[in-house]
Design a protein around this motif. Structure first.
Motif, short mmCIF file in Angstrom:
data_model
loop_
_atom_site.label_atom_id
_atom_site.label_comp_id
_atom_site.label_asym_id
_atom_site.label_seq_id
_atom_site.Cartn_x
_atom_site.Cartn_y
_atom_site.Cartn_z
N SER A 13 0.70 -1.29 -0.04
CA SER A 13 -0.04 -0.07 0.07
C SER A 13 0.91 1.20 -0.24
O SER A 13 2.12 1.02 0.16
N LEU A 14 0.29 2.56 -0.14
CA LEU A 14 0.86 3.76 -0.15
C LEU A 14 -0.15 4.54 0.85
O LEU A 14 -1.39 4.26 0.71
N ASP A 15 0.37 5.47 1.70
CA ASP A 15 -0.39 6.24 2.60
C ASP A 15 -0.58 7.80 1.96
O ASP A 15 0.46 8.33 1.58
N PHE A 16 -1.70 8.12 1.68
CA PHE A 16 -2.17 9.16 1.00
C PHE A 16 -2.78 9.94 2.13
O PHE A 16 -4.03 9.98 2.31
N TYR A 17 -2.06 11.04 2.47
CA TYR A 17 -2.44 12.17 3.39
C TYR A 17 -2.95 13.34 2.83
O TYR A 17 -2.32 13.85 1.74
N PHE A 18 -4.10 13.90 3.26
CA PHE A 18 -4.66 15.04 2.68
C PHE A 18 -5.67 15.50 3.64
O PHE A 18 -6.18 14.98 4.47
N ASP A 19 -5.79 16.94 3.49
CA ASP A 19 -6.75 17.57 4.14
C ASP A 19 -7.97 18.23 2.99
O ASP A 19 -7.54 18.61 1.99
N PHE A 20 -9.20 18.04 3.56
CA PHE A 20 -10.29 18.31 2.48
C PHE A 20 -10.24 19.77 2.16
O PHE A 20 -10.85 20.27 1.20
N LEU A 185 3.44 8.62 1.64
CA LEU A 185 4.29 7.80 2.32
C LEU A 185 4.06 6.64 1.61
O LEU A 185 3.44 5.91 1.50
N ILE A 186 5.46 6.18 1.14
CA ILE A 186 5.37 4.86 0.54
C ILE A 186 6.65 4.04 0.95
O ILE A 186 7.86 4.53 0.77
N ASP A 187 6.48 2.78 1.60
CA ASP A 187 7.73 2.29 2.48
C ASP A 187 8.30 3.12 3.06
O ASP A 187 9.76 3.30 3.31
N GLY A 188 7.76 4.28 3.73
CA GLY A 188 8.32 5.12 4.62
C GLY A 188 9.09 6.35 3.96
O GLY A 188 9.53 7.22 4.37
N ASP A 189 9.18 6.32 2.58
CA ASP A 189 9.85 7.40 1.77
C ASP A 189 8.65 8.53 1.72
O ASP A 189 7.50 8.24 1.27
N PHE B 72 16.10 17.86 2.03
CA PHE B 72 17.20 17.14 1.58
C PHE B 72 17.22 15.82 1.06
O PHE B 72 17.69 15.42 0.06
N LYS B 73 16.13 14.98 1.77
CA LYS B 73 15.83 13.82 1.02
C LYS B 73 15.27 13.96 -0.60
O LYS B 73 15.66 13.23 -1.39
N ASP B 74 14.43 14.83 -0.57
CA ASP B 74 13.79 15.39 -1.80
C ASP B 74 14.54 15.58 -2.88
O ASP B 74 14.63 15.22 -4.13
N VAL B 75 15.46 16.16 -2.56
CA VAL B 75 16.52 17.01 -3.75
C VAL B 75 17.30 16.02 -4.31
O VAL B 75 18.00 15.86 -5.26
N PHE B 76 17.98 15.30 -3.24
CA PHE B 76 18.89 14.21 -3.68
C PHE B 76 18.31 13.02 -4.59
O PHE B 76 18.79 12.66 -5.29
N ARG B 77 17.21 12.78 -4.12
CA ARG B 77 16.30 11.68 -4.83
C ARG B 77 16.08 12.45 -6.19
O ARG B 77 16.17 11.81 -7.18
N ARG B 78 15.61 13.65 -6.34
CA ARG B 78 15.44 14.26 -7.63
C ARG B 78 16.77 14.21 -8.50
O ARG B 78 16.74 14.19 -9.73
#
Lengths: 205, 205
Positions: A13-20, A185-189, B72-78
């Motif tokens: 799965s992946l976790d999709f966080y959002f605010d309405f 968040l996908i596998d913590g990423d 920093f996670k995001d920018v090195f991934r990119r």
């Protein structure tokens, strides 16, 4: 549970966080199903209260005089690129998104397979029809449109377990470093913003 | 100047605002030439001091405990997705980017056609070689690598006109609503982030 099946459960799965109340959340919600298919995951729908993050750490876009103007230009421009022609700002914006968030977690308990459809219906009520996120009737009508009983839904959204669930998801979001909407968040990423969906596909597709 | 030629002059470029201490600015700098070709514009290179925006309006990513880790996670991934393998954070980061910014505006006066090459060379010194943005030698060596005389460049970066130019660009950036790095203005339309280049192409290509 064997290590092999546990590993499958953890990664499916992946976790999709959002605010309405988040316009970028609305636009991302329309695309997260395709994203999940591409990377072979199911979506864990995680409505939460972004206000809790802003309260803890600041960073509210609407509190920033330059970013506030920009965000609305950018989001309506993006809506057009995405083919969403009739997007509008909800009445009374920015208002509480507690009613649809609680109702979403009631739907999760009642019929988890309908949670995605409820999220989409409620989001459309706010960002296409311009309904007030804080008006419980808007979310209830979205639930009704999916076949839920209105009185049962109204009572369900007030039960303690549902209130606790929203509070717990919001606290967990903060603990996991979620600071914006939408956030995957996908596998913590962590991936902030619908504009990172292409990166998720590149890395997990 | 006739109205027709004035109109052509007004629309033939895009303004690319960035801070040399911005990792997203570095990654976008590598792609802005292709963007400009696609939309048939020339690039106006606009190094500025993002610290002035943060001072006026807040919003510094490094001041946000969750966003700081994320960026920093995001920018090195990119960087990896973009094929940049050896990207690293500059020594002494975050440090002043005044030296390369002033030198860029000296290059603009001396040989405007070399400004883009200077920006790229200086950015590489910081984000590939890990040089300190605040160390004047790093920027001077970038200028030398393009054939500029080191002593002349060193003196030039200290002249009042160059100092005034950087201050003026930074003030104008604030007035025009620039609140992050990189930031593109094209015919007055604002686009924050290299992740909006695809939108610029969709709308102006």
């Amino acid at each position: 549970m064997t290590p092999a099946t546990r590993s499958m459960t953890m990664t499916e799965s992946l976790d999709f966080y959002f605010d309405f109340a988040s316009p970028y959340g609305f636009l991302a919600c329309r695309r997260v199903g395709d994203l999940a298919s591409t990377v072979g995951r199911k979506v864990n729908w995680r409505p939460f209260l972004i206000g809790a993050v802003y309260k803890a750490h600041g960073g509210a876009p609407l509190a920033h005089p330059l970013k506030c103007d920009y965000v609305f230009k950018d989001v309506f421009r993006r809506a057009k690129i995405d083919g969403v022609e009739r997007m509008q700002t909800p009445a009374n914006f920015p208002a509480s998104s507690v009613p649809p968030s609680r109702l979403a977690y009631w739907v999760e308990r009642e019929a988890p397979e309908k949670m995605g459809a409820f999220v989409e219906a409620a989001y459309k009520a706010f960002w296409i029809d311009g309904r007030d996120t804080a008006d419980p009737n808007a979310a209830l009508e979205a639930a009704e449109s999916l076949g839920f009983d209105r009185d049962k839904a109204m009572a369900g959204a007030k039960c303690q377990a549902v209130k606790d669930r929203l509070r717990e998801v919001t606290e967990t979001a903060l603990e996991r470093g979620v600071f914006g909407s939408p956030f995957v968040l996908i596998d913590g990423d962590p991936f902030w913003g619908g504009d990172r969906f292409a990166d998720i596909e590149a890395l997990y597709g």
